[in-house]
Design a protein around this motif. Structure first.
Motif, PDB file in Angstrom:
ATOM      1  N   LEU A 146      -5.995   7.591  -8.281  1.00 48.21           N
ATOM      2  CA  LEU A 146      -6.167   7.080  -9.630  1.00 48.21           C
ATOM      3  C   LEU A 146      -7.223   7.870 -10.394  1.00 48.21           C
ATOM      4  N   GLY A 147      -8.314   8.234  -9.718  1.00 49.13           N
ATOM      5  CA  GLY A 147      -9.354   9.030 -10.379  1.00 49.13           C
ATOM      6  C   GLY A 147      -8.838  10.385 -10.813  1.00 49.13           C
ATOM      7  N   GLY A 148      -8.093  11.058  -9.928  1.00 54.04           N
ATOM      8  CA  GLY A 148      -7.504  12.338 -10.307  1.00 54.04           C
ATOM      9  C   GLY A 148      -6.537  12.199 -11.457  1.00 54.04           C
ATOM     10  N   LEU A 149      -5.723  11.146 -11.430  1.00 54.09           N
ATOM     11  CA  LEU A 149      -4.763  10.899 -12.506  1.00 54.09           C
ATOM     12  C   LEU A 149      -5.474  10.692 -13.840  1.00 54.09           C
ATOM     13  N   MET A 150      -6.536   9.906 -13.830  1.00 52.50           N
ATOM     14  CA  MET A 150      -7.252   9.596 -15.071  1.00 52.50           C
ATOM     15  C   MET A 150      -7.901  10.834 -15.674  1.00 52.50           C
ATOM     16  N   LEU A 151      -8.531  11.663 -14.832  1.00 58.14           N
ATOM     17  CA  LEU A 151      -9.230  12.822 -15.381  1.00 58.14           C
ATOM     18  C   LEU A 151      -8.261  13.897 -15.853  1.00 58.14           C
ATOM     19  N   VAL A 152      -7.124  14.042 -15.186  1.00 64.07           N
ATOM     20  CA  VAL A 152      -6.117  14.998 -15.658  1.00 64.07           C
ATOM     21  C   VAL A 152      -5.565  14.551 -17.006  1.00 64.07           C
ATOM     22  N   ILE A 153      -5.293  13.256 -17.147  1.00 60.38           N
ATOM     23  CA  ILE A 153      -4.816  12.738 -18.435  1.00 60.38           C
ATOM     24  C   ILE A 153      -5.855  12.958 -19.521  1.00 60.38           C
ATOM     25  N   PHE A 196       0.805  -1.215   0.000  1.00 59.69           N
ATOM     26  CA  PHE A 196       0.000   0.000   0.000  1.00 59.69           C
ATOM     27  C   PHE A 196       0.844   1.273   0.000  1.00 59.69           C
ATOM     28  N   VAL A 197       1.741   1.416   0.974  1.00 56.23           N
ATOM     29  CA  VAL A 197       2.487   2.676   1.132  1.00 56.23           C
ATOM     30  C   VAL A 197       3.334   2.999  -0.092  1.00 56.23           C
ATOM     31  N   PRO A 198       4.129   2.069  -0.597  1.00 54.81           N
ATOM     32  CA  PRO A 198       4.900   2.400  -1.816  1.00 54.81           C
ATOM     33  C   PRO A 198       3.991   2.769  -3.003  1.00 54.81           C
ATOM     34  N   THR A 199       2.853   2.108  -3.095  1.00 53.90           N
ATOM     35  CA  THR A 199       1.930   2.414  -4.194  1.00 53.90           C
ATOM     36  C   THR A 199       1.381   3.828  -4.064  1.00 53.90           C
ATOM     37  N   VAL A 200       1.039   4.237  -2.836  1.00 52.06           N
ATOM     38  CA  VAL A 200       0.539   5.602  -2.606  1.00 52.06           C
ATOM     39  C   VAL A 200       1.607   6.623  -2.993  1.00 52.06           C
ATOM     40  N   ILE A 201       2.834   6.367  -2.604  1.00 49.70           N
ATOM     41  CA  ILE A 201       3.924   7.304  -2.915  1.00 49.70           C
ATOM     42  C   ILE A 201       4.112   7.411  -4.431  1.00 49.70           C
ATOM     43  N   CYS A 202       4.155   6.263  -5.102  1.00 54.87           N
ATOM     44  CA  CYS A 202       4.350   6.270  -6.557  1.00 54.87           C
ATOM     45  C   CYS A 202       3.209   6.982  -7.278  1.00 54.87           C
ATOM     46  N   MET A 203       1.978   6.703  -6.867  1.00 57.70           N
ATOM     47  CA  MET A 203       0.831   7.323  -7.546  1.00 57.70           C
ATOM     48  C   MET A 203       0.771   8.820  -7.257  1.00 57.70           C
ATOM     49  N   SER A 204       1.147   9.240  -6.059  1.00 53.53           N
ATOM     50  CA  SER A 204       1.145  10.673  -5.739  1.00 53.53           C
ATOM     51  C   SER A 204       2.174  11.413  -6.593  1.00 53.53           C
ATOM     52  N   VAL A 205       3.387  10.836  -6.692  1.00 51.31           N
ATOM     53  CA  VAL A 205       4.427  11.451  -7.531  1.00 51.31           C
ATOM     54  C   VAL A 205       3.971  11.493  -8.984  1.00 51.31           C
ATOM     55  N   LEU A 206       3.353  10.396  -9.438  1.00 53.80           N
ATOM     56  CA  LEU A 206       2.894  10.340 -10.825  1.00 53.80           C
ATOM     57  C   LEU A 206       1.811  11.379 -11.080  1.00 53.80           C
ATOM     58  N   LEU A 207       0.919  11.590 -10.115  1.00 57.18           N
ATOM     59  CA  LEU A 207      -0.128  12.599 -10.282  1.00 57.18           C
ATOM     60  C   LEU A 207       0.473  13.995 -10.398  1.00 57.18           C
ATOM     61  N   ILE A 208       1.474  14.290  -9.569  1.00 60.52           N
ATOM     62  CA  ILE A 208       2.127  15.604  -9.631  1.00 60.52           C
ATOM     63  C   ILE A 208       2.816  15.790 -10.980  1.00 60.52           C
ATOM     64  N   VAL A 209       3.488  14.739 -11.447  1.00 56.72           N
ATOM     65  CA  VAL A 209       4.189  14.825 -12.738  1.00 56.72           C
ATOM     66  C   VAL A 209       3.187  15.047 -13.862  1.00 56.72           C
ATOM     67  N   VAL A 210       2.097  14.307 -13.849  1.00 54.15           N
ATOM     68  CA  VAL A 210       1.090  14.450 -14.905  1.00 54.15           C
ATOM     69  C   VAL A 210       0.469  15.839 -14.875  1.00 54.15           C
ATOM     70  N   ILE A 211       0.258  16.398 -13.690  1.00 58.43           N
ATOM     71  CA  ILE A 211      -0.282  17.757 -13.594  1.00 58.43           C
ATOM     72  C   ILE A 211       0.691  18.755 -14.217  1.00 58.43           C
ATOM     73  N   LEU A 212       1.971  18.611 -13.935  1.00 55.96           N
ATOM     74  CA  LEU A 212       2.969  19.508 -14.512  1.00 55.96           C
ATOM     75  C   LEU A 212       3.030  19.369 -16.033  1.00 55.96           C
TER      76      LEU A 212
END
Length: 689
Positions: free
Chosen positions: A642-649, A366-382
Motif C-alpha cells: 500500500l505504501g508503494g502504491l500510494m507514493l507511486v500515485i 490475506f492471500v487474495p488481497t496480496v495478489i490484488c494489491m501486487s497486480v494493482l501496484l504493477i499496473v499503477v507503475i506501468l
C-alpha cells in the motif's frame, strides 16, 4: 510545646517562601537587566555597555544612540513582550489542562496562528495587513481546540496531549508548506519570520503588541483565584462555588490571545511557555497571582537570552532565528523533564497502550488481497511510466520495456523507470517502518517523524547541501542516514533506563525533532534555500532520481524486510503490554529495540532516497490494520504494498497535474494524509480502549 513547634515550623516555611519569591522576582529582574544591556550592545556594530547606559539615560544625536533607540531598543522590547506573553500563556494552559507538557506550541496554537497568517498573506493580503491579529487568533484557537479534543479533553494524559498537539502542528505545517511552495514570491519574506524573528526596523511592532499583551497579562493576574481553583479536584472546586467551565474558557481565551498576538508580530517561538512556568513552579510558587507575573518575567528573560545568544554567534554562522535558538535551549529542558520529573508518564488515556484505533477490522482474506494489491501496484507503475510531459502509449511502453520496440522512448524510460521504482521502494520502506515503530512504541499514532528520525535525516542532508556543497551527490543520502540514525540512537540511549517506555520514546522524539527542526530552519535561512531544490527535497521529491538511488534503497529493503518479517511474531506480543509480554517469555526491551532499529534504518534509507515524506508511515499501517486487524507479518506485506502504491500515485499526480511544473510527491501525500490522520485521531479518541 507542640503548638510552639508547629508555629515555628510554619514561620520557617513562610520565611522560606518569602525568600524564594524574592529570589524569583529580584534575581529575575537583575538577570533581565544585565541581559537587556547585553542585548542592546550586541549586533553587527557592537556598542559598549557604558555607551548603552549613557544612551538610555541621556540620548544624544549620535550614531550609537540613534541605533540604540531606533533599532535595538524596539527589538529588545518586543522580545520582552513576546517572552512574557508566551510564558503566561503556557502557565495558563498547564493549569486548565492539568498537564505539565501544555504550552502554546505543544497544543498547536503557534502552528495554527502561523498557518492563518501565511494564508492571509497569500489569499487576502489587504485583510492580513490590517487585521493580522484576528487571523492569528482564529488559527490558534481552532488548533488548540482540535488538539485538546483529539487528545481526549479533560481525560487526556500528558503524552496524549503532546502527541495530539504535535500531530495538529504537522497537519497545519503540511498546508503551510504547500502555501510556501506554490506562492514563493508572496511568502519568501515569511521564512525568517516563520522561524521566530525579533528583528524590528522601528517601533511599529511594539506599538501594535503592547496594548494587547499588557491588559491580557493584568487580566490573567486579576483572575488568579479562579485559576487557583482549577488546581483542585473538579468536584471540590464546584462545591466551593467555583465556575470551573467558565474559568477554563477564560484561561483558554487568554492564552490563545497572548500567543496569537506574539505570532502575528514575531512568528512562532516554541518552548518558552513550557520552560518558564516550570522554572517558577520548581521554586514552590503555585498561586496564580504570583505564578503568572513570575512566569512572564522569566519568559522575557529566556527570550532575551536566546536573542542575545543568536547575535553573539552571528559572525561565524550568521544570525540564527530566535525561535531556533529557543528550541535548542528548550528541547533539553523537555528531555530533563521527561526523564527526571515525570514519574507516571504513561498514563492510561486512550491510545497509550493499545494498537487499536477504534472500529472493527474488516477481516479481509490475506492471500487474495496480496495478489490484488501486487497486480494493482504493477499496473499503477506501468501507467505512471506512460504519463508525464510526453505520454507513451501502453503498447509502445511494453515493447520498449522488453526491448522489442523501436527505441524511440528508451531515453525517456531511462529517466522515468528508476524514478518510479524509487517512489515504489521509498513508499514500501516508509510504510513498513511505520508498522515496526508503531509496534515498538505500542502507539498507533507514531512513526519515524514522531521519534525524530525524519527531522534528523533532513538536518543531516541539509548540512551537507549548505556547508559542503562541493561534495558528491552520494554524500547527501549518507548524511541523511547518519542524521536519522544519530537522532534515533540518542532517543534510545536516553530512554534505555526507562525500559524503552513507549511514552518516554515519543516525548524524547518530540524533543529531538524540535532540535533537528531548529537546525533545518537555520540551514534554510543561512543558505537562502526557500526557492531552491533543497526545500523541495525537504517536502519529499522523486525528481531526478536515478538507478543509484534505487540500488541503495533496494539493498535496504532486501536486507531489512525479511529480517523484520522473521521477527514479526515477536513484535505481535508487544501489543499486549510489558507485563503480559514478559509473562509470555518475551524479552520486551530487546524485542522493542530490534523493532525500532529496523524501522529506523528503513526510514533513514527512504529519506535518503525520496526526502522527508510525512504521514505515509502513519496512513498505510492504519489502513491495513482496519482491513486485517493486528498481525505484524501480514501488516508488513500489505502495508509495504500500500505504501508503494500510494507514493507511486503521488509521484504520478505530481508530474502530470501541472506539467511541466512538478508538485513534490511528499506534498501530495501530506495534503491527502493530513485530513485522513485527523480522522484517525478522532476514531482513536472516540473509542476508549
Amino acid at each position: 510545646m507542640s503548638a510552639f513547634m508547629n508555629g515555628k515550623s510554619s514561620k520557617e516555611a513562610s520565611s522560606g517562601m518569602t525568600w524564594r519569591i524574592i529570589g524569583i522576582f529580584g534575581g529575575g529582574l537583575a538577570a533581565l537587566f544585565v541581559l537587556s544591556i547585553l542585548s542592546l550592545g550586541f549586533g553587527e556594530a557592537k556598542i559598549p555597555a557604558a555607551t548603552v547606559l549613557e544612551g538610555l539615560l541621556n540620548r544624544q544625536d549620535v550614531m550609537e544612540h540613534n541605533l540604540l533607540w531606533d533599532i535595538r531598543m524596539p527589538r529588545t522590547v518586543i522580545g520582552l513582550l513576546a517572552g512574557a506573553a508566551l510564558a503566561a500563556a503556557g502557565a495558563l494552559l498547564q493549569t486548565i489542562t492539568k498537564n505539565p507538557l501544555a504550552s502554546s506550541d505543544t497544543l498547536g496554537i503557534n502552528a495554527g496562528a502561523y498557518f492563518m497568517v501565511v494564508l492571509g498573506m497569500v489569499t487576502f493580503p489587504a485583510l492580513q495587513h490590517e487585521f493580522p491579529f484576528l487571523l492569528a487568533v482564529a488559527g490558534g484557537l481552532l488548533a488548540a481546540l482540535a488538539a485538546y479534543l483529539l487528545s481526549g479533553g479533560k481525560e487526556a494524559t500528558p503524552v496524549r496531549l503532546a502527541l495530539s498537539g504535535m500531530i495538529v502542528s504537522m497537519v497545519l505545517g503540511a498546508f503551510t508548506s504547500a502555501l510556501h511552495i506554490f506562492n514563493k514570491n508572496e511568502t519568501q519574506n515569511l521564512f525568517l519570520w516563520g522561524s521566530g524573528s525579533l528583528i524590528q526596523l522601528d517601533w511599529d511592532g511594539v506599538k501594535y503588541a503592547w496594548p494587547f499583551v499588557i491588559p491580557l497579562l493584568i487580566a490573567a493576574m486579576l483572575a488568579g483565584r479562579q485559576f487557583d481553583a482549577l488546581e483542585l479536584d473538579e468536584s471540590t472546586a464546584r462545591s466551593l462555588g467555583q465556575r470551573v467551565g467558565l474559568a477554563r474558557g477564560l484561561g483558554l481565551g487568554l492564552s490563545v490571545l497572548l500567543a496569537a498576538v506574539v505570532v502575528s508580530v514575531v512568528g512562532p517561538i516554541g518552548f518558552v511557555g513550557l520552560v518558564a512556568p516550570h522554572l517558577v513552579r520548581l521554586s514552590g510558587i503555585r498561586k496564580h497571582h504570583l505564578l503568572i507575573p513570575a512566569s512572564a518575567l522569566w519568559g522575557a528573560l529566556l527570550i532575551t537570552a536566546a536573542d542575545t545568544l543568536a547575535r553573539m554567534v552571528r559572525s561565524s554562522v550568521g544570525e540564527m532565528p530566535v525561535g531556533a535558538v529557543m528550541a535548542i535551549i528548550g528541547a533539553p529542558w523537555l528531555i530533563w523533564l521527561v526523564l527526571t520529573k515525570m514519574k507516571n508518564i504513561s498514563g492510561s488515556g486512550s491510545g497509550q497502550s493499545s494498537m487499536n484505533i477504534g472500529g472493527t477490522a474488516l477481516r479481509i482474506r490475506f492471500v487474495p488481497t496480496v495478489i490484488c494489491m501486487s497486480v494493482l501496484l504493477i499496473v499503477v507503475i506501468l501507467v505512471s511510466l506512460s504519463l508525464g510531459g510526453t505520454r507513451i502509449p501502453i503498447s509502445e511502453l511494453l515493447s520498449s520495456l522488453i526491448h522489442r520496440g523501436d527505441g524511440s522512448y528508451s531515453v525517456l524510460l531511462n529517466l522515468r523507470l528508476p524514478r518510479t521504482l524509487v517512489a515504489a521502494g521509498g513508499g514500501i520502506a516508509l510504510a513498513i517502518s511505520g508498522v515496526l515503530i508503531q509496534s515498538a512504541v505500542r502507539n498507533p499514532l507514531a512513526d519515524a517523524s514522531i521519534i525524530g528520525v525524519t527531522s534528523g535525516a533532513g538536518f543531516g542532508a541539509l548540512t551537507v547541501m549548505v556547508a559542503f556543497p562541493a561534495l558528491t551527490v552520494l554524500a547527501v543520502p549518507i548524511a541523511a542516514i547518519a542524521g536519522g540514525a544519530l537522532a534515533a540512537a540518542f532517543v534510545f540511549v536516553m530512554a534505555w533506563r526507562r525500559a524503552l517506555n513507549p511514552s518516554v520514546l515519543i516525548l524524547l522524539g518530540i524533543a529531538v525533532s524540535a532540535i533537528a527542526s531548529a537546525g533545518i530552519q537555520v540551514m534554510i535561512v543561512k543558505g537562502s534555500l526557500w526557492s531552491s531544490s533543497s526545500l523541495i527535497w525537504l517536502t519529499g521529491s522523486t525528481y531526478g532520481r536515478s538507478w543509484n538511488q534505487f540500488n541503495s534503497l533496494f539493498i535496504f529493503l532486501i536486507v531489512l524486510v525479511p529480517f523484520a518479517y522473521y521477527l514479526g511474531r515477536r513484535f505481535d506480543l508487544l501489543a499486549f503490554g510489558d507485563e503480559s509480554s514478559t509473562g509470555l517469555g518475551l524479552p520486551v526491551r530487546g524485542t522493542r529495540l530490534w523493532a525500532m532499529i529496523i524501522g529506523v534504518m528503513l526510514a533513514a534509507g527512504a529519506v535518503a532516497s525520496v526526502g522527508t515524506i510525512g504521514f505515509l508511515g502513519l496512513m498505510a499501517p492504519h489502513a491495513v490494520r482496519m482491513m486485517i486487524g493486528h498481525h505484524t507479518r501480514r501488516s508488513i506485506v500489505l502495508s509495504g504494498l500500500l505504501g508503494g502504491l500510494m507514493l507511486v500515485i503521488a509521484d504520478t499526480l505530481g508530474r502530470t497535474i501541472m506539467a511541466p511544473k512538478e508538485i513534490p510527491s511528499g506534498l501530495i501525500i501530506m495534503l491527502i494524509g493530513a485530513p485522513y490522520f485527523l480522522f484517525l485521531m478522532y476514531r482513536s479518541q472516540v473509542r476508549k480502549v
